[in-house]
Write a protein that holds these residues in place. Structure first.
Motif, short mmCIF file in Angstrom:
data_model
loop_
_atom_site.label_atom_id
_atom_site.label_comp_id
_atom_site.label_asym_id
_atom_site.label_seq_id
_atom_site.Cartn_x
_atom_site.Cartn_y
_atom_site.Cartn_z
N ARG A 45 9.79 80.40 61.20
CA ARG A 45 9.66 79.78 59.89
C ARG A 45 8.25 79.23 59.74
N GLU A 46 7.70 79.38 58.54
CA GLU A 46 6.33 78.94 58.29
C GLU A 46 6.24 78.20 56.97
N LEU A 47 5.27 77.30 56.91
CA LEU A 47 5.03 76.55 55.69
C LEU A 47 4.36 77.44 54.66
N VAL A 48 4.88 77.41 53.45
CA VAL A 48 4.28 78.14 52.34
C VAL A 48 3.41 77.21 51.51
N ALA A 49 3.97 76.08 51.10
CA ALA A 49 3.24 75.14 50.26
C ALA A 49 3.93 73.78 50.33
N ALA A 50 3.17 72.73 50.09
CA ALA A 50 3.73 71.39 50.07
C ALA A 50 3.07 70.58 48.96
N SER A 53 3.88 63.05 46.76
CA SER A 53 4.46 62.31 45.64
C SER A 53 3.46 62.17 44.49
N GLY A 54 2.18 62.16 44.82
CA GLY A 54 1.14 62.03 43.80
C GLY A 54 0.68 63.35 43.21
N GLY A 55 1.23 64.45 43.73
CA GLY A 55 0.89 65.75 43.18
C GLY A 55 -0.16 66.52 43.96
N SER A 56 -0.64 65.98 45.07
CA SER A 56 -1.59 66.74 45.89
C SER A 56 -0.86 67.92 46.54
N THR A 57 -1.53 69.06 46.57
CA THR A 57 -0.88 70.26 47.07
C THR A 57 -1.60 70.86 48.26
N TYR A 62 -2.22 82.67 52.93
CA TYR A 62 -1.73 83.96 52.45
C TYR A 62 -1.07 83.87 51.06
N VAL A 63 -0.92 82.67 50.51
CA VAL A 63 -0.35 82.56 49.16
C VAL A 63 -1.31 81.92 48.17
N LYS A 64 -2.45 81.48 48.65
CA LYS A 64 -3.42 80.85 47.75
C LYS A 64 -3.82 81.82 46.65
N GLY A 65 -3.81 81.29 45.43
CA GLY A 65 -4.16 82.12 44.28
C GLY A 65 -2.99 82.90 43.71
N ARG A 66 -1.88 82.94 44.42
CA ARG A 66 -0.71 83.68 43.94
C ARG A 66 0.49 82.76 43.68
N PHE A 67 0.65 81.74 44.50
CA PHE A 67 1.79 80.83 44.38
C PHE A 67 1.31 79.47 43.87
N LEU A 80 8.48 76.55 42.81
CA LEU A 80 7.48 77.43 43.40
C LEU A 80 7.36 78.66 42.51
N GLN A 81 6.25 78.73 41.79
CA GLN A 81 5.97 79.90 40.96
C GLN A 81 5.26 80.92 41.84
N MET A 82 5.84 82.08 41.97
CA MET A 82 5.30 83.12 42.84
C MET A 82 4.89 84.32 41.99
N ASN A 83 3.62 84.61 41.97
CA ASN A 83 3.09 85.73 41.21
C ASN A 83 2.49 86.77 42.15
N ASN A 84 2.33 87.97 41.62
CA ASN A 84 1.75 89.06 42.40
C ASN A 84 2.42 89.16 43.78
N LEU A 85 3.72 89.22 43.77
CA LEU A 85 4.46 89.25 45.02
C LEU A 85 4.21 90.55 45.79
N LYS A 86 4.22 90.42 47.11
CA LYS A 86 3.98 91.55 48.00
C LYS A 86 5.19 91.77 48.90
N PRO A 87 5.38 92.96 49.40
CA PRO A 87 6.52 93.19 50.31
C PRO A 87 6.55 92.23 51.48
#
Length: 117
Positions: A45-50, A53-57, A62-67, A80-87
Motif C-alpha cells: 500500500r502506498e500514499l497517493v495524496a494527503a 485540516s488547513g487545506g495543505s496538500t 506519480y500522480v502530480k498534475g493528474r490527481f 480525489l479527482q483523478m484525471n488522465n488515468l493510466k493502467p
C-alpha cells in the motif's frame, strides 16, 4: 467511533477520469489529516495524496498534475479527482483519517479503480 465510506470507484479507459469520495461519520474531523492510499495486486500500500485540516496538500510524484485531493469539512468528506488515468493506477483506493490532538487512525473499506488500456 469514526466510520469512513468510500465511493466513486469503477472501470474506466486509459485517459479517463474518476472522482472518489470518502464520507466520514461519527465525529467532527475538521482538525484531522485525511489521505488516500492505494494498493495494487502484489504490491504494498502506498500514499497517493494527503490533505491537512488547513487545506495543505501532498502528492506522490506519480500522480502530480493528474490527481487533485480536496475536502469539505462541513460535510466531513474528502475527494480525489483523478484525471488522465493510466493502467498502472489500477488498485484498491482507501481513505485514511488521522485525528488530532489525540492521535487515532481510521481506515475505510476501499474502492476498486480499474483502468483499461
Amino acid at each position: 467511533q469514526v466510520q469512513l465510506v468510500e465511493s466513486g470507484g469503477g472501470l474506466v479507459q486509459a485517459g479517463g477520469s474518476l472522482r472518489l469520495s470518502c464520507a466520514a461519520s461519527g465525529r467532527d474531523l475538521s482538525r484531522s489529516v485525511m489521505g488516500w492510499y492505494r494498493q495494487a495486486p502484489g504490491k504494498q500500500r502506498e500514499l497517493v495524496a494527503a490533505i491537512s485540516s488547513g487545506g495543505s496538500t501532498n502528492y506522490a510524484d506519480y500522480v502530480k498534475g493528474r490527481f487533485t485531493i480536496s475536502r469539505d469539512n462541513a460535510k466531513n468528506t474528502m475527494y480525489l479527482q483523478m484525471n488522465n488515468l493510466k493502467p498502472e493506477d489500477t488498485a484498491v483506493y482507501t481513505c485514511k483519517v488521522t485525528t488530532f490532538p489525540a492521535i487515532s487512525y481510521y481506515w475505510g473499506q476501499g474502492t476498486q479503480v480499474t483502468v483499461s488500456s
